[in-house]
Design a protein around this motif. Structure first.
Motif, PDB file in Angstrom:
ATOM      1  N   TYR A  43       0.236  -0.830  -0.248  1.00 49.55           N
ATOM      2  CA  TYR A  43      -0.059  -0.284  -0.181  1.00 49.55           C
ATOM      3  C   TYR A  43       0.766   1.597   0.194  1.00 49.55           C
ATOM      4  O   TYR A  43       2.462   1.689   0.648  1.00 49.55           O
ATOM      5  N   TRP A  44       0.053   2.141  -0.267  1.00 43.94           N
ATOM      6  CA  TRP A  44       1.226   3.729  -0.412  1.00 43.94           C
ATOM      7  C   TRP A  44       0.344   4.457   0.457  1.00 43.94           C
ATOM      8  O   TRP A  44      -1.372   4.220   0.011  1.00 43.94           O
ATOM      9  N   VAL A  45       0.277   4.643   1.482  1.00 45.87           N
ATOM     10  CA  VAL A  45      -0.170   6.587   2.195  1.00 45.87           C
ATOM     11  C   VAL A  45       0.240   7.543   1.216  1.00 45.87           C
ATOM     12  O   VAL A  45       1.514   8.505   1.218  1.00 45.87           O
ATOM     13  N   ILE A  46      -1.208   8.649   0.346  1.00 43.51           N
ATOM     14  CA  ILE A  46      -0.958   9.693   0.501  1.00 43.51           C
ATOM     15  C   ILE A  46      -0.965  10.240   1.537  1.00 43.51           C
ATOM     16  O   ILE A  46      -2.392  10.753   1.626  1.00 43.51           O
ATOM     17  N   ALA A  47      -0.244  11.770   1.190  1.00 38.72           N
ATOM     18  CA  ALA A  47      -0.278  12.521   2.630  1.00 38.72           C
ATOM     19  C   ALA A  47      -1.081  14.078   0.953  1.00 38.72           C
ATOM     20  O   ALA A  47      -0.294  13.978  -0.173  1.00 38.72           O
ATOM     21  N   GLY A  48      -1.811  15.055   1.165  1.00 37.22           N
ATOM     22  CA  GLY A  48      -2.152  16.001   0.915  1.00 37.22           C
ATOM     23  C   GLY A  48      -3.046  17.065   1.066  1.00 37.22           C
ATOM     24  O   GLY A  48      -3.254  16.707   2.363  1.00 37.22           O
ATOM     25  N   ASN A  49      -3.040  18.128   0.467  1.00 35.54           N
ATOM     26  CA  ASN A  49      -4.141  19.812   1.462  1.00 35.54           C
ATOM     27  C   ASN A  49      -5.912  18.466   1.064  1.00 35.54           C
ATOM     28  O   ASN A  49      -5.854  18.204   0.100  1.00 35.54           O
ATOM     29  N   ASP A  50      -6.556  19.105   1.872  1.00 33.72           N
ATOM     30  CA  ASP A  50      -7.853  18.375   1.654  1.00 33.72           C
ATOM     31  C   ASP A  50      -8.590  18.663   0.106  1.00 33.72           C
ATOM     32  O   ASP A  50      -8.509  17.848  -0.489  1.00 33.72           O
ATOM     33  N   SER A  51      -8.123  20.039  -0.550  1.00 33.29           N
ATOM     34  CA  SER A  51      -8.161  19.311  -2.304  1.00 33.29           C
ATOM     35  C   SER A  51      -7.765  18.964  -2.867  1.00 33.29           C
ATOM     36  O   SER A  51      -8.973  18.153  -3.347  1.00 33.29           O
ATOM     37  N   GLY A  52      -6.807  18.894  -3.003  1.00 36.23           N
ATOM     38  CA  GLY A  52      -6.431  17.427  -3.718  1.00 36.23           C
ATOM     39  C   GLY A  52      -6.097  16.022  -3.052  1.00 36.23           C
ATOM     40  O   GLY A  52      -6.214  15.348  -3.673  1.00 36.23           O
ATOM     41  N   LEU A  53      -7.046  15.785  -1.698  1.00 32.68           N
ATOM     42  CA  LEU A  53      -7.190  15.078  -1.375  1.00 32.68           C
ATOM     43  C   LEU A  53      -7.892  14.061  -1.994  1.00 32.68           C
ATOM     44  O   LEU A  53      -9.168  13.228  -2.396  1.00 32.68           O
ATOM     45  N   LYS A  54      -9.156  15.580  -1.902  1.00 29.12           N
ATOM     46  CA  LYS A  54     -10.653  15.365  -2.874  1.00 29.12           C
ATOM     47  C   LYS A  54     -10.779  15.219  -3.791  1.00 29.12           C
ATOM     48  O   LYS A  54     -11.136  13.846  -4.900  1.00 29.12           O
ATOM     49  N   ALA A  55      -9.456  15.645  -4.900  1.00 33.41           N
ATOM     50  CA  ALA A  55     -10.039  15.281  -6.136  1.00 33.41           C
ATOM     51  C   ALA A  55      -9.061  14.113  -6.616  1.00 33.41           C
ATOM     52  O   ALA A  55     -10.005  13.161  -7.662  1.00 33.41           O
ATOM     53  N   PHE A 103       1.389  14.289   6.978  1.00 39.28           N
ATOM     54  CA  PHE A 103       3.032  13.495   7.550  1.00 39.28           C
ATOM     55  C   PHE A 103       3.790  13.356   6.329  1.00 39.28           C
ATOM     56  O   PHE A 103       3.363  12.449   5.647  1.00 39.28           O
ATOM     57  N   HIS A 104       5.172  13.373   6.813  1.00 37.61           N
ATOM     58  CA  HIS A 104       6.265  13.298   5.635  1.00 37.61           C
ATOM     59  C   HIS A 104       5.737  13.873   4.014  1.00 37.61           C
ATOM     60  O   HIS A 104       6.489  12.866   3.122  1.00 37.61           O
ATOM     61  N   SER A 105       5.692  14.562   4.062  1.00 38.30           N
ATOM     62  CA  SER A 105       5.485  15.620   3.167  1.00 38.30           C
ATOM     63  C   SER A 105       6.136  17.054   3.333  1.00 38.30           C
ATOM     64  O   SER A 105       5.544  17.692   4.347  1.00 38.30           O
ATOM     65  N   PRO A 106       5.690  17.961   2.129  1.00 38.28           N
ATOM     66  CA  PRO A 106       6.511  19.422   2.258  1.00 38.28           C
ATOM     67  C   PRO A 106       5.723  20.568   3.480  1.00 38.28           C
ATOM     68  O   PRO A 106       5.698  20.708   3.512  1.00 38.28           O
ATOM     69  N   TRP A 131      20.121  13.413  15.083  1.00 34.98           N
ATOM     70  CA  TRP A 131      18.487  14.770  15.151  1.00 34.98           C
ATOM     71  C   TRP A 131      18.241  15.415  13.522  1.00 34.98           C
ATOM     72  O   TRP A 131      17.304  15.726  14.145  1.00 34.98           O
ATOM     73  N   ASP A 132      18.946  16.178  12.739  1.00 31.29           N
ATOM     74  CA  ASP A 132      18.929  16.411  12.011  1.00 31.29           C
ATOM     75  C   ASP A 132      18.138  15.504  10.787  1.00 31.29           C
ATOM     76  O   ASP A 132      16.404  15.808  10.321  1.00 31.29           O
ATOM     77  N   TYR A 133      17.813  14.497  10.515  1.00 31.76           N
ATOM     78  CA  TYR A 133      17.508  13.910   9.566  1.00 31.76           C
ATOM     79  C   TYR A 133      16.227  13.392  10.427  1.00 31.76           C
ATOM     80  O   TYR A 133      14.603  13.177  10.001  1.00 31.76           O
ATOM     81  N   THR A 134      15.634  13.441  11.560  1.00 36.37           N
ATOM     82  CA  THR A 134      14.327  12.777  12.517  1.00 36.37           C
ATOM     83  C   THR A 134      14.007  13.868  12.972  1.00 36.37           C
ATOM     84  O   THR A 134      12.585  14.036  12.147  1.00 36.37           O
ATOM     85  N   LEU A 135      13.923  15.342  12.673  1.00 32.21           N
ATOM     86  CA  LEU A 135      13.229  16.708  12.599  1.00 32.21           C
ATOM     87  C   LEU A 135      13.437  17.484  10.925  1.00 32.21           C
ATOM     88  O   LEU A 135      12.497  18.078  10.854  1.00 32.21           O
ATOM     89  N   GLY A 136      13.515  16.509  10.552  1.00 35.41           N
ATOM     90  CA  GLY A 136      14.335  16.989   8.829  1.00 35.41           C
ATOM     91  C   GLY A 136      13.154  16.374   8.271  1.00 35.41           C
ATOM     92  O   GLY A 136      12.138  16.470   7.631  1.00 35.41           O
ATOM     93  N   HIS A 137      14.294  15.427   7.401  1.00 39.40           N
ATOM     94  CA  HIS A 137      14.232  14.811   6.339  1.00 39.40           C
ATOM     95  C   HIS A 137      12.571  14.107   6.585  1.00 39.40           C
ATOM     96  O   HIS A 137      11.703  13.213   5.710  1.00 39.40           O
ATOM     97  N   GLN A 138      13.002  12.996   7.596  1.00 44.45           N
ATOM     98  CA  GLN A 138      12.069  12.322   8.226  1.00 44.45           C
ATOM     99  C   GLN A 138      10.575  12.973   8.453  1.00 44.45           C
ATOM    100  O   GLN A 138       9.755  12.680   8.075  1.00 44.45           O
ATOM    101  N   VAL A 139      10.471  13.820   8.583  1.00 43.89           N
ATOM    102  CA  VAL A 139       9.401  15.309   8.734  1.00 43.89           C
ATOM    103  C   VAL A 139       8.277  15.264   6.991  1.00 43.89           C
ATOM    104  O   VAL A 139       6.991  15.750   7.223  1.00 43.89           O
ATOM    105  N   VAL A 140       9.690  15.786   6.758  1.00 45.35           N
ATOM    106  CA  VAL A 140       8.745  16.601   5.340  1.00 45.35           C
ATOM    107  C   VAL A 140       9.077  15.634   3.313  1.00 45.35           C
ATOM    108  O   VAL A 140       8.331  15.571   3.163  1.00 45.35           O
ATOM    109  N   GLU A 141       9.716  14.484   4.441  1.00 42.10           N
ATOM    110  CA  GLU A 141       9.602  13.368   2.862  1.00 42.10           C
ATOM    111  C   GLU A 141       9.829  11.987   3.139  1.00 42.10           C
ATOM    112  O   GLU A 141       8.907  11.507   4.021  1.00 42.10           O
ATOM    113  N   THR A 142       9.415  12.366   2.185  1.00 39.00           N
ATOM    114  CA  THR A 142       8.334  10.826   2.302  1.00 39.00           C
ATOM    115  C   THR A 142       8.848   9.304   2.998  1.00 39.00           C
ATOM    116  O   THR A 142      10.645   9.192   3.590  1.00 39.00           O
ATOM    117  N   TYR A 143       8.525   8.550   3.495  1.00 39.80           N
ATOM    118  CA  TYR A 143       8.345   7.525   4.526  1.00 39.80           C
ATOM    119  C   TYR A 143       8.447   6.183   4.479  1.00 39.80           C
ATOM    120  O   TYR A 143       7.701   5.390   3.285  1.00 39.80           O
TER     121      TYR A 143
END
Length: 351
Positions: free
Chosen positions: A181-193, A215-218, A262-274
């Protein structure tokens, strides 16, 4: 003397403490007084209800128990208690990994965060959106009924995401690769579309995940910045057990740069694909465990782990039926949220 079995421990993420899990701490971890007091003393200082209070509630409340500021601490308490209950006479823990929020739990169980720092990180990051959830998530299969990757499902999902993102008002991103499975993150309008464009599968998918943010998105860039400001790198230590992160990178006890951790945990891990799929693949190939033990609460990660094992034909598993048959005779995935499998992990009789 029988040699110990090698195990990789998998830490759960959000969405694992649901109605059936109400009372989990009381059932299994009332003896973990030091752990629970560390967590609840911290939460009292924050003006939040204790995890013991939440767990012992008369009724499960979707609004209360799934809210990030409560769910994160509850899941951490259950998982940390389960980690302590693994039978060390029977099992050697050779690595720890986790899914999404489970990365924070992995840091704590592996010793990269002290008990005090563990609840600080988990509660702080879990409480970031208590005044309003940013975006959301949905889940969609990229596998077929036999748990083989389905290239058509994958192409359909990727094309749908491209179509949705062509509108500047919409934002959708791959949040978590979760086995089949893939989990997709997005804003509300994007997910509805996206929900309108994607073909329905099994009259279930695409399925929104309740009370989950993007989570895990810009879209969580601000959360990342706030996390860096609130949580100092000095709270991070080299792990005592190897850890596999959401890129498949291995953090070794004697070769970890804590600033980079620390940098990975609070940086990449938060805003990029897990990439949980890759984390499991690296874990089995690099550490060659005899089993994987999934900490509770819940047991929702078993399918995603099995789908990854099947992708790599690990333990000669070729399809879903092979995994089910193996679990009945010689289980290779022990989910501590399932009483019978918990007994195998702890060496204690099932309730």
């Amino acid at each position: 003397m029988t040699s110990k079995q090698r195990v990789v421990v998998v830490c759960p993420g959000r969405g694992t403490y649901n109605k059936p899990e109400l009372g989990y701490l009381g059932r299994y971890h009332s003896d973990k007084t030091a752990l629970l007091e560390t967590i609840d003393a911290y939460r009292r200082d924050q003006g939040q209800p204790s995890v013991v209070e939440l767990d012992s509630a008369e009724r499960y409340s979707m609004a209360t128990h799934t809210a990030g500021e409560h769910a994160s601490a509850l899941i951490y308490a259950c998982a940390a208690g389960d980690f302590a209950d693994i039978d060390r006479d029977q099992y050697e823990i050779v690595a720890v990994t986790g899914n999404s929020m489970g990365w924070y739990i992995a840091l704590a169980t592996a010793g990269a965060l002290s008990p005090a720092s563990g609840i600080d990180v988990i509660n702080t990051m879990g409480s970031m959106m208590k005044d309003g959830v940013i975006g959301g998530q949905l889940i969609y299969p990229v596998c077929n009924a036999d748990w083989h990757l389905d290239s058509q499902h994958l192409r359909t999902l990727q094309q749908a995401m491209r179509e949705v993102n062509a509108d500047a008002a919409h934002q959708v991103y791959v949040s978590i690769r979760l086995g089949g499975y893939w989990v997709i993150a997005g804003n509300d309008s994007g997910l509805k579309a996206l929900e309108k464009v994607l073909p329905r599968i099994d009259d279930t998918y695409p399925m929104r995940l309740h009370n989950h943010a993007a989570f895990h998105s810009p879209l969580l860039a601000e959360v990342s910045e706030k996390g860096r400001a609130a949580l100092p790198a000095s709270g991070f230590n080299p792990p005592q057990i190897p850890m596999v992160d959401g890129r498949g990178h291995i953090w070794q006890p004697h070769a970890t740069d804590t600033q980079a951790l620390w940098d990975y945990t609070l940086g990449h891990q938060v805003v990029e694909t897990y990439d949980f799929t890759r984390a499991i693949a690296v874990s089995i190939k690099e550490f060659a465990p005899d089993k994987l033990i999934v900490l509770g609460p819940g047991a929702t990660l078993g399918g995603a782990i099995a789908q990854t094992l099947i992708q790599h034909r690990w333990w000669e598993l070729g399809q879903k039926s092979d995994f089910i048959a193996r679990q009945k005779t010689d289980p290779v995935v022990l989910a501590m949220g399932i009483p019978e499998q918990r007994a195998l992990a702890t060496g204690k009789p099932a309730d």
